[in-house]
Design a protein around this motif. Sequence first.
Motif, PDB file in Angstrom:
ATOM      1  N   GLY A 226      -5.494   5.494  -2.517  1.00  0.00           N
ATOM      2  CA  GLY A 226      -4.812   4.175  -2.467  1.00  0.00           C
ATOM      3  C   GLY A 226      -5.468   3.139  -3.598  1.00  0.00           C
ATOM      4  O   GLY A 226      -6.510   3.376  -4.193  1.00  0.00           O
ATOM      5  N   PRO A 227      -5.123   2.032  -3.524  1.00  0.00           N
ATOM      6  CA  PRO A 227      -5.927   0.955  -4.453  1.00  0.00           C
ATOM      7  C   PRO A 227      -6.973   0.328  -3.996  1.00  0.00           C
ATOM      8  O   PRO A 227      -7.022  -0.888  -3.678  1.00  0.00           O
ATOM      9  CB  PRO A 227      -4.674  -0.031  -4.361  1.00  0.00           C
ATOM     10  CG  PRO A 227      -3.872  -0.147  -3.338  1.00  0.00           C
ATOM     11  CD  PRO A 227      -3.935   1.413  -2.670  1.00  0.00           C
TER      12      PRO A 227
ATOM     13  N   VAL B  84       0.781  -1.284   0.014  1.00  0.00           N
ATOM     14  CA  VAL B  84       0.030   0.036  -0.025  1.00  0.00           C
ATOM     15  C   VAL B  84       0.969   1.304  -0.183  1.00  0.00           C
ATOM     16  O   VAL B  84       0.560   2.299  -0.596  1.00  0.00           O
ATOM     17  CB  VAL B  84      -0.912   0.043   1.163  1.00  0.00           C
ATOM     18  CG1 VAL B  84      -1.729   1.319   1.434  1.00  0.00           C
ATOM     19  CG2 VAL B  84      -1.907  -1.221   1.021  1.00  0.00           C
ATOM     20  N   ARG B  85       1.926   0.994   0.623  1.00  0.00           N
ATOM     21  CA  ARG B  85       2.774   2.271   0.772  1.00  0.00           C
ATOM     22  C   ARG B  85       3.423   2.765  -0.452  1.00  0.00           C
ATOM     23  O   ARG B  85       3.491   3.913  -1.092  1.00  0.00           O
ATOM     24  CB  ARG B  85       3.958   2.162   1.594  1.00  0.00           C
ATOM     25  CG  ARG B  85       4.761   3.344   2.167  1.00  0.00           C
ATOM     26  CD  ARG B  85       5.998   3.023   2.900  1.00  0.00           C
ATOM     27  NE  ARG B  85       5.345   2.577   4.533  1.00  0.00           N
ATOM     28  CZ  ARG B  85       5.405   1.310   4.763  1.00  0.00           C
ATOM     29  NH1 ARG B  85       6.471   0.364   3.948  1.00  0.00           N
ATOM     30  NH2 ARG B  85       5.146   1.107   6.268  1.00  0.00           N
ATOM     31  N   ARG B  86       3.886   1.530  -1.078  1.00  0.00           N
ATOM     32  CA  ARG B  86       4.431   1.703  -2.413  1.00  0.00           C
ATOM     33  C   ARG B  86       3.528   2.461  -3.681  1.00  0.00           C
ATOM     34  O   ARG B  86       3.912   3.123  -4.456  1.00  0.00           O
ATOM     35  CB  ARG B  86       5.167   0.588  -3.117  1.00  0.00           C
ATOM     36  CG  ARG B  86       6.253  -0.017  -2.422  1.00  0.00           C
ATOM     37  CD  ARG B  86       6.907  -1.022  -3.099  1.00  0.00           C
ATOM     38  NE  ARG B  86       6.206  -2.305  -3.326  1.00  0.00           N
ATOM     39  CZ  ARG B  86       6.146  -3.305  -2.386  1.00  0.00           C
ATOM     40  NH1 ARG B  86       6.881  -2.917  -1.277  1.00  0.00           N
ATOM     41  NH2 ARG B  86       5.096  -4.317  -2.575  1.00  0.00           N
ATOM     42  N   SER B  87       2.222   1.837  -3.299  1.00  0.00           N
ATOM     43  CA  SER B  87       1.362   2.542  -4.415  1.00  0.00           C
ATOM     44  C   SER B  87       0.717   3.895  -4.222  1.00  0.00           C
ATOM     45  O   SER B  87      -0.153   4.399  -4.845  1.00  0.00           O
ATOM     46  CB  SER B  87      -0.018   1.431  -4.244  1.00  0.00           C
ATOM     47  OG  SER B  87      -0.646   1.440  -3.203  1.00  0.00           O
ATOM     48  N   ILE B  88       1.127   4.542  -2.958  1.00  0.00           N
ATOM     49  CA  ILE B  88       0.588   5.743  -2.467  1.00  0.00           C
ATOM     50  C   ILE B  88       1.572   6.763  -2.614  1.00  0.00           C
ATOM     51  O   ILE B  88       1.441   7.935  -2.960  1.00  0.00           O
ATOM     52  CB  ILE B  88      -0.001   5.572  -0.971  1.00  0.00           C
ATOM     53  CG1 ILE B  88      -1.362   4.806  -1.092  1.00  0.00           C
ATOM     54  CG2 ILE B  88      -0.352   7.052  -0.531  1.00  0.00           C
ATOM     55  CD1 ILE B  88      -2.227   4.769   0.210  1.00  0.00           C
ATOM     56  N   VAL B  89       2.891   6.458  -2.052  1.00  0.00           N
ATOM     57  CA  VAL B  89       3.666   7.739  -1.628  1.00  0.00           C
ATOM     58  C   VAL B  89       4.094   8.454  -3.167  1.00  0.00           C
ATOM     59  O   VAL B  89       4.044   9.874  -2.960  1.00  0.00           O
ATOM     60  CB  VAL B  89       4.814   7.042  -0.913  1.00  0.00           C
ATOM     61  CG1 VAL B  89       6.012   8.122  -0.869  1.00  0.00           C
ATOM     62  CG2 VAL B  89       4.551   6.766   0.520  1.00  0.00           C
ATOM     63  N   LEU B  90       4.696   7.641  -3.893  1.00  0.00           N
ATOM     64  CA  LEU B  90       5.249   8.351  -5.262  1.00  0.00           C
ATOM     65  C   LEU B  90       4.031   9.399  -5.879  1.00  0.00           C
ATOM     66  O   LEU B  90       4.165  10.328  -6.302  1.00  0.00           O
ATOM     67  CB  LEU B  90       5.966   7.354  -6.075  1.00  0.00           C
ATOM     68  CG  LEU B  90       6.486   7.932  -7.321  1.00  0.00           C
ATOM     69  CD1 LEU B  90       7.545   9.146  -7.019  1.00  0.00           C
ATOM     70  CD2 LEU B  90       7.128   6.767  -8.202  1.00  0.00           C
ATOM     71  N   PRO B  91       3.147   8.239  -6.128  1.00  0.00           N
ATOM     72  CA  PRO B  91       1.757   8.855  -6.880  1.00  0.00           C
ATOM     73  C   PRO B  91       1.119  10.130  -6.156  1.00  0.00           C
ATOM     74  O   PRO B  91       0.808  11.108  -6.704  1.00  0.00           O
ATOM     75  CB  PRO B  91       0.818   7.865  -7.176  1.00  0.00           C
ATOM     76  CG  PRO B  91       1.608   6.668  -7.151  1.00  0.00           C
ATOM     77  CD  PRO B  91       2.710   6.896  -6.025  1.00  0.00           C
ATOM     78  N   ALA B  92       1.010  10.106  -4.907  1.00  0.00           N
ATOM     79  CA  ALA B  92       0.433  11.357  -4.109  1.00  0.00           C
ATOM     80  C   ALA B  92       1.377  12.482  -4.185  1.00  0.00           C
ATOM     81  O   ALA B  92       1.135  13.533  -4.444  1.00  0.00           O
ATOM     82  CB  ALA B  92       0.389  10.827  -2.514  1.00  0.00           C
ATOM     83  N   ALA B  93       2.767  12.270  -4.124  1.00  0.00           N
ATOM     84  CA  ALA B  93       3.695  13.316  -4.166  1.00  0.00           C
ATOM     85  C   ALA B  93       3.660  13.951  -5.594  1.00  0.00           C
ATOM     86  O   ALA B  93       3.603  15.210  -5.600  1.00  0.00           O
ATOM     87  CB  ALA B  93       5.180  12.769  -3.662  1.00  0.00           C
ATOM     88  N   PHE B  94       3.531  13.214  -6.611  1.00  0.00           N
ATOM     89  CA  PHE B  94       3.559  13.738  -8.108  1.00  0.00           C
ATOM     90  C   PHE B  94       2.316  14.358  -8.310  1.00  0.00           C
ATOM     91  O   PHE B  94       2.432  15.585  -8.936  1.00  0.00           O
ATOM     92  CB  PHE B  94       3.971  12.360  -8.726  1.00  0.00           C
ATOM     93  CG  PHE B  94       3.623  12.843 -10.195  1.00  0.00           C
ATOM     94  CD1 PHE B  94       4.767  13.369 -10.858  1.00  0.00           C
ATOM     95  CD2 PHE B  94       2.601  12.525 -10.960  1.00  0.00           C
ATOM     96  CE1 PHE B  94       4.749  13.897 -12.175  1.00  0.00           C
ATOM     97  CE2 PHE B  94       2.640  12.822 -12.597  1.00  0.00           C
ATOM     98  CZ  PHE B  94       3.550  13.521 -13.015  1.00  0.00           C
TER      99      PHE B  94
END
Length: 394
Positions: free
Chosen positions: A233-234, A179-189
Motif C-alpha cells: 500500500g501507500p 487505501v482499498r483503491r490504491s491496493i486492489v487493482l495494482p495488487a491484482a495486476f
Amino acid sequence: RDWSSDVCSSDLAVAMLGLFANIAAAMRLFATCYIPEGFIRPLAFLTLVAALLAAGETPGPALLTAALGLVTGAVAIGVAIRVRRLVSAARRRPLAVGGRWRREALLLVPVAFFTEFFADIGILVSTPFIAAADTAIFGICLKLSMLIGYVVQVAQHMAVPDLADARNAADGEALRAAVRRSIVLPAAFTMACAAASFAFGGQLLGIFGAEFSRGQGALAILVAAQALRALAGPAVHMMILRGDQRLNALLCLAATAVLVVATALLAPWLGLMGAALAALIAYLFWIGSALTLLHRLGEARVDVLALFLARPKQPAVGGERPIGALQSSATEIACRGQVLAARVARSCRSAGISARRTVALSSTTLKISGAMRWHLPWPSQRSVSMVTRMGTPS
C-alpha cells in the motif's frame, strides 16, 4: 561537450513537466497529470524522429536530445498553462508555506532518487559483480519489472489527495476506501504479471534475443517485488503526508545501502539470480521498514492486511473497550484521549478542584493517551473518577 547544453535544457523541461504534473495530480486533474507525459510526449517525440528520418536526416545524440527537450518543453508549457488557469479560477490566496516546501523538497530528493531511479541504481551496482551479458539481461528484466510497477506508482499517486483529505478530516472510512483503491487493482495486476512472468517469461525475454531467455527466473523475482510493493500500500506516501521527510529520506538511503551490500554478497555467488534477489531484499527492507515506522508512529495501517481487519464498533458513551483492541485509524486514539480529558475536567469542576489543577490534569491525560497509543481503553466513568481523585485536596 557540444550537446551538454541540450541535455541541461532537456533536464529543465523534464523537471518543469514533473512539477506541474504533480500539482495537477494534487488537484485531482489526473488526465492533465498523466496523459501529456505518458502519451502525448512519447507520441510527439516519435513523430518528430520519424519526420527527421523521412527527410533523410540521421539523428545523432545531440539532435535527439534537442528534440526530446523541445517536445518535453512544449508539453510542460501546455500543462503549466492548464494548471495556472485552474488555480487562478479558484481565486485562492496562496499560503505562506514556501519556506517549508523548500525545506521538505530538499529532504525528499533521496526519496525521489530511490523511487524514480531504482532500476538505474540496480544496474549500476550489479555491473562490477556479474558478467557483461548478465548485466544486459538483468537490465532488461529490471526495466520490464519497473514498467509493471508504474501501474502501482500511478494508483498510489492518485490516492494521495484522498488519503490527505481523509487523514486531515479524521475520517476512518474514507481513509480505508482510499487505501482499498490504491491496493486492489495494482495488487491484482502485479500478481497476474508475476504468474505470467514465471510461466512465460522466457518467451517474452526471447524477443530481445535467444540468450535473454535464461533471465526468466530473475524477471519473476523482480516482478514479485513489485507485487509486494502493491500489497504494502501507500506507506511511503503516508509518511510524506505526516511530514516525516527526514525519516523517509534516511529510510531510502538505508534501502540503497542494503541494495549495494546485498548485491556485493549475492551477485558474485549467484550471478544474475543474485542481483535479482538483492533487488528483492532491498524492496523488502524498504517496504517493511516503512510499514513498521507507520505502526510505531501511531498511523493507520495501509497494507493489504488492513482491508481484512474487522472494523471496531463504536461503543456507546461511557462504554468500556477491551484494552489492546485495534482501531481503524490513529484519529480515534486522539478522540478517546480528548473524551477522557473532557470528562476529567468536568469531574474536577464538580469536585471543587481549582482551575489550574484541572487544566494540568486534563493536559496530563492527553499526554498519557498519546503515549499509550493502541492500548488506551475507551473512557468509562470509573477511569474518569480515578483520574479525578488524583486532583482532590485529600
